[in-house]
Design an enzyme around this catalytic site. Structure first.
Site, short mmCIF file in Angstrom:
data_model
loop_
_atom_site.label_atom_id
_atom_site.label_comp_id
_atom_site.label_asym_id
_atom_site.label_seq_id
_atom_site.Cartn_x
_atom_site.Cartn_y
_atom_site.Cartn_z
N ALA A 32 0.80 -1.00 -0.10
CA ALA A 32 0.01 -0.05 0.04
C ALA A 32 0.83 1.23 -0.18
CB ALA A 32 -0.93 -0.15 1.13
N LEU A 33 1.83 1.44 -0.95
CA LEU A 33 2.97 2.27 -0.94
C LEU A 33 2.15 3.50 -1.39
CD1 LEU A 33 5.58 0.26 -2.97
CD2 LEU A 33 5.07 0.23 -0.47
N HIS A 34 3.06 4.67 -0.78
CA HIS A 34 2.68 6.19 -0.91
C HIS A 34 4.09 6.89 -1.13
CE1 HIS A 34 3.83 6.46 3.30
NE2 HIS A 34 2.85 5.25 3.63
N HIS A 37 6.92 6.21 1.19
CA HIS A 37 7.75 5.17 0.78
C HIS A 37 8.64 5.33 -0.42
CE1 HIS A 37 4.26 2.71 2.79
NE2 HIS A 37 5.29 2.04 3.30
N GLN A 61 2.77 -9.32 13.48
CA GLN A 61 2.81 -7.84 14.35
C GLN A 61 1.25 -7.29 14.20
OE1 GLN A 61 5.15 -6.40 11.00
NE2 GLN A 61 3.96 -4.52 11.36
N GLY A 149 11.19 4.99 7.98
CA GLY A 149 10.91 6.09 8.15
C GLY A 149 10.70 6.45 9.72
N SER A 187 0.76 7.45 5.36
CA SER A 187 0.69 6.32 6.01
C SER A 187 -0.32 5.33 5.20
CB SER A 187 -0.18 6.27 7.31
OG SER A 187 -0.56 5.03 7.76
N SER A 188 0.02 4.15 4.97
CA SER A 188 -0.70 3.42 4.07
C SER A 188 -2.15 3.07 4.66
CB SER A 188 -0.29 1.67 4.12
OG SER A 188 1.03 1.76 3.65
N ARG A 189 -2.52 3.47 6.05
CA ARG A 189 -3.77 3.35 6.36
C ARG A 189 -5.05 4.80 5.97
NH1 ARG A 189 -4.04 -0.49 10.48
NH2 ARG A 189 -2.12 -1.45 10.96
#
Length: 282
Positions: A32-34, A37, A61, A149, A187-189
């Site tokens: 879910a790269l942004h 990243h 995790q 990061g 964030s990927s979220r």
């Protein structure tokens, strides 16, 4: 760009690169790269001769199975972004490839209290899974430099501790947090956020920035209270806002006694949990 899903093929390629010489850099991701990243990839490319990025959603995790199920996995889009940003090698393993003998964390690895506060308090077992997968990935890739990061400040502290514990021959490189125009940490979220709540998420950055402005003017208790009040709005639920020592992660009582201070925060925006931090001093 080369794509590997098996460890054997990846390691044969990396072994050839080592014979030829040059530095191998590594960016571990859960996909879910942004743009954050991509900033890591750019910094890695600038500093290293060969770049490796992993995409692996690590189940060990996630303390909430529902969170693991909901986590976005746009793999084709991720691959395109990495190609466009000149990544050399992408490693996309399965769970069985990463954990062929099962996924049991190392019971001998302690964290000297780094895992007991903030994220550790609200996500039991999370950092055991982080250390486990990072040890495994670093063993597989064996890079000279690891790029991560600042946004996941406590996670970085855990990974640095794990590297030291196992005496791994890798240099840890911290990269600055990349933010949206209103200050929200990428964030990927973020793609999971309710659009109706997106504007409110700027409050997180505002609270961090206010804490930095107030560190020499107000007590830590007053700073925390103000931040929690700022973040306590409809559809928002702050879990913590802590002023901590940047090395030990212990709570700061007297800022004058600390050279390295970080403010860390976690907030539920609807059903999406967001974390962020800001270096206050140091």
């Amino acid at each position: 760009m080369y794509i590997y899903r098996d460890i054997s093929g990846l390691q044969k390629h990396l072994d050839k690169l080592r014979i030829e010489g040059g530095t191998i850099g590594f960016v571990p991701t859960m996909g879910a790269l942004h743009e954050g990243h991509m900033a890591l990839v750019t910094q890695m490319n600038d500093a290293c001769d060969h770049s490796v990025v992993s995409i692996f959603v690590n189940p060990t995790q996630f303390n909430d199975p529902g969170d693991l199920t909901r986590y976005p996995k746009p793999i084709e889009d991720d691959i395109k972004k990495l190609y466009d940003n000149h990544c050399d090698i992408v490693f996309i393993p399965s769970v069985d490839e990463v954990y062929p003998n099962g996924a049991e964390p190392d019971p001998q690895l302690g964290f000297d209290g780094l895992d007991e506060r903030m994220e550790g308090q609200f996500r039991p077992g999370h950092f055991g899974g982080v250390a486990q997968v990072m040890h495994r990935l670093l063993t597989i890739v064996n890079p000279q430099r690891l790029f991560m990061g600042q946004k996941d400040f406590q996670q970085s502290a855990i990974v640095k501790h794990m590297i030291s514990h196992y005496h791994l021959p890798v240099k840890f490189v911290t990269c600055p947090t990349v933010r949206e125009s209103d200050g929200l940490a990428m964030s990927s979220r973020n793609r999971m956020l309710d659009p109706k709540l997106r504007d409110k998420t700027a409050l997180i950055f505002q609270a961090l920035r206010q804490a930095k402005e107030d560190i020499d003017k107000k007590s830590v208790a007053d700073i925390r209270e103000r931040a929690m009040k700022t973040l306590t709005v409809p559809d928002f639920r702050p879990e913590y806002f802590e002023i901590a020592d940047g090395i030990t992660l212990l709570p700061v009582k007297d800022p004058a006694a600390h050279e390295f201070i970080v403010a860390c925060v976690a907030v539920w925006a609807g059903d999406v949990r967001l974390i962020d931090n800001m270096i206050i001093r140091g």
